[in-house]
Design a protein around this motif. Structure first.
Motif, PDB file in Angstrom:
ATOM      1  N   LEU A   1       0.842  -1.192   0.000  1.00 32.71           N
ATOM      2  CA  LEU A   1       0.000   0.000   0.000  1.00 32.71           C
ATOM      3  C   LEU A   1       0.878   1.245   0.000  1.00 32.71           C
ATOM      4  CD1 LEU A   1      -2.639  -1.087   2.684  1.00 32.71           C
ATOM      5  CD2 LEU A   1      -2.946  -1.040   0.200  1.00 32.71           C
TER       6      LEU A   1
ATOM      7  N   LYS B   1       0.602  -5.174   2.802  1.00 34.11           N
ATOM      8  CA  LYS B   1      -0.738  -5.428   3.310  1.00 34.11           C
ATOM      9  C   LYS B   1      -0.646  -6.454   4.433  1.00 34.11           C
ATOM     10  CE  LYS B   1      -3.340  -4.332  -0.900  1.00 34.11           C
ATOM     11  NZ  LYS B   1      -4.298  -4.842  -1.914  1.00 34.11           N
TER      12      LYS B   1
ATOM     13  N   GLY C   1      -4.648  -9.587   1.326  1.00 33.34           N
ATOM     14  CA  GLY C   1      -4.922  -9.627   2.763  1.00 33.34           C
ATOM     15  C   GLY C   1      -5.624 -10.901   3.226  1.00 33.34           C
TER      16      GLY C   1
END
Length: 371
Positions: free
Chosen positions: A58, A85, A131
């Motif tokens: 990210l 993540k 995730g």
């Protein structure tokens, strides 16, 4: 000819200087998580590059991170940082993860089951770019064993009630044979590989005629060979302490279980002084008879010369041996007779005993501090 060669060399130097004077930029410096797949090795002055995070990371900012190759051959500054993540760690596994609740992208969880349990599911799981985990945690199912077979001419006594045709890993039982026979092994269990212990062989067993122990005797026994599980009981002579089980039993191996030992009493090895024994402060002459039983404690009084006070140090009778603390100084006959009030046992007791020396066999005691 010489001037022409010199002119040619000068032209080559000028040409080389002209070509190499133009600056370029190398591949932009990147940190973990920045996508390097589209980056070139060399850039011209003025070229721009947009930095992005690779999949599974990210960006630290939503703004476009464009950097430019400057005339000095350096890149303009970028504030882009890429963080991995996170995958949430399943709650039942968090104690094993030392309390962590998340794991970063690319982390791997390895799963194992305790002995006696079989795994149902994958033995590892990887944190993916979105995730999620690649596999759910597996289940550990207890191994089951078929019910054990009883020995010929015998039976099985289970530690816990059983039902059905199987028993779980770790559950145990005892093998018994019809008297007077003994099993070649007494215990069995459901093992980690899913098998039950093989049944024993029932056989005739006898133990030799029991013998006496030093400073002790057999309380009651017929002097003959004894069969499996027959018992003999021992006791000690007066003032000796029994150490171990009073009863011994004939085992399935044809040997007796361990005999007890009779531990000897001790003599307090000083002629003059005061001791603390059996919750009383005694002059050694008043200890009649001079005898302390095995395991009993005696405190001797030592002098703290710096503080001019006395302190007790305990010693324990161990099978006829009672160590005298190194700090104890036996008074002379005149001092003991005429100046007994100055002995360490009679003066003010120290507020705290000094630490025991590294070679001292005794330890501090805490008898009453009043004379």
């Amino acid at each position: 000819m010489a001037p022409t060669l010199a002119l040619l060399l000068l032209c080559q130097v000028a040409l080389y200087t002209t070509v190499t004077s133009k600056k370029v930029c190398g591949q932009p410096p990147v940190t973990d998580g920045i996508d390097e797949s589209t980056l070139k090795r060399v850039y011209e002055v003025g070229e721009e590059v947009t930095l992005t995070c690779e999949r599974g990371y990210l960006p630290s900012t939503a703004a476009s991170q464009r950097i430019t190759c400057t005339a000095t051959g350096e890149w303009t500054r970028s504030n882009l940082a890429c963080s991995p993540k996170m995958c949430p760690i399943p709650r039942p596994l968090q104690p094993l993860a030392k309390g962590r609740t998340e794991a970063p992208f690319k982390s791997v969880l390895n799963f194992t089951c305790d002995d006696g349990y079989v795994m149902q599911g994958a033995n590892e799981s990887t944190c993916l770019h979105d995730g999620r985990w690649s596999n759910p945690p597996p289940l550990c199912k207890a191994v089951n064993c078929p019910l054990p077979k009883p020995p010929r001419d015998g039976r099985i006594v289970h530690d816990k009630p059983v039902s059905g045709s199987t028993t779980m890993y770790g559950q145990g039982w005892t093998y018994e044979c019809n008297p007077p026979k003994a099993p070649s092994h007494e215990r069995g269990s459901c093992m980690a590989d899913g098998s039950a212990t093989e049944p024993p062989v029932c056989r005739d067993v006898s133990c030799s005629i029991p013998t006496n122990i030093p400073n002790g005797f057999i309380t009651f026994a017929v002097m003959r060979q004894h069969g499996y599980k027959e018992k003999v009981k021992y006791a000690c002579n007066e003032h000796y302490i029994l150490d171990g089980e009073a009863e011994i039993q004939c085992r399935n191996t044809g040997n007796w279980s361990s005999k007890p030992v009779c531990r000897a009493p001790c003599t307090v090895g000083i002629k003059r002084g005061r001791i603390f024994y059996n919750a009383r402060k005694l002059w050694i002459a008043d200890l009649k008879p001079n005898r302390v039983l095995h395991g009993e404690h005696v405190a001797f009084y030592c002098l703290n010369r710096a503080e001019r006070c006395g302190y007790p140090v305990a010693s324990t009778c161990n099978d006829g041996t009672l160590p005298i603390p190194e700090c104890f100084e036996e008074p002379g006959k005149v001092e003991y007779t005429l100046r007994a009030k100055n002995l360490p046992s009679e003066i003010t007791m120290c507020a705290a005993s000094p630490p025991a020396g590294p070679t001292s066999p005794a330890s501090p005691a805490s008898p009453p501090r009043s004379a």
